[in-house]
Design an enzyme around this catalytic site. Structure first.
Site, short mmCIF file in Angstrom:
data_model
loop_
_atom_site.label_atom_id
_atom_site.label_comp_id
_atom_site.label_asym_id
_atom_site.label_seq_id
_atom_site.Cartn_x
_atom_site.Cartn_y
_atom_site.Cartn_z
CG LEU A 52 -1.69 -1.31 1.47
CD1 LEU A 52 -2.33 -1.32 2.84
CD2 LEU A 52 -2.73 -1.50 0.38
CD GLU A 53 3.57 2.17 -4.61
OE1 GLU A 53 4.45 1.39 -4.99
OE2 GLU A 53 3.05 3.02 -5.37
CB ALA A 56 4.97 11.01 2.06
CD GLU A 64 6.92 -8.92 1.88
OE1 GLU A 64 7.84 -9.29 1.13
OE2 GLU A 64 6.39 -7.79 1.78
#
Length: 181
Positions: A52-53, A56, A64
């Site tokens: 999940l990006e 920032a 994991e």
């Protein structure tokens, strides 16, 4: 992916398939590199995770760690294996994707390095399996701070690889499917 309950004797191939399904939930608008993980608990429950990006970058979370944090939040503390797959978003995973250093250290918090299995998968190839001690030699754990380890290993045992349980199964069974090895 919802949690799956069943036997702790899930094949590496089945665990990789669950990681591929978890990968569909990745949020990767920046790197476009989707990773999925499937964490097998000793009671047979499997927790999925995806990366999940965040714009920032630093607040992003790996697949994991997502799987581990979900499982720990639900009260699980005994783990057998994790499968990891990754690759360009929208494509089948065709390259080996290993846990990053931060994820290896998070795994070490709850897992015995001598028995916990890391299963790497990609499309149309047999999975590869490693022990945590192989990919994180001499990892730093709670016992290094004078605390008891949730994984049950002492720091001497972790370095020597002599924790006693050979295959990572903590369900109390007396045998383990060789297909998982």
């Amino acid at each position: 992916m919802a949690e799956v309950k069943g036997s702790c004797h899930v094949s590496n191939e089945a665990l990789v398939q669950l990681a591929i399904e978890a990968r569909n939930h990745a949020y990767v608008p920046y790197s476009h590199y989707a990773v999925g993980a499937a964490l097998l608990c000793s009671d047979g429950t499997v927790y999925g995770g995806a990366n999940l990006e965040n714009a920032a970058y630093t607040p992003s979370n790996c697949a994991e760690r997502t799987a581990f944090f979900r499982a720990v939040f639900e009260g699980h503390r005994d783990f057998v294996a994790i499968a990891v797959v990754g690759g360009p978003e929208g494509e089948a995973p065709t390259a080996w994707c290993t846990p990053c250093g931060v994820c290896r250290q998070v795994i070490r918090e709850w897992c015995d390095p001598a028995t916990f299995r890391i299963v790497l998968g990609k499309a149309d190839v047999a999975p590869r399996e490693y022990l945590l001690q192989d990919i994180l030699p001499m990892g730093f754990g709670p016992e290094d701070l004078g605390e008891s380890s949730p994984a049950g290993a002492s720091s001497d045992d972790a370095v020597k690889g002599t924790t006693g349980h050979e295959h990572g199964c903590t369900c109390g069974c007396d045998k383990h499917s060789k297909s998982n090895q």
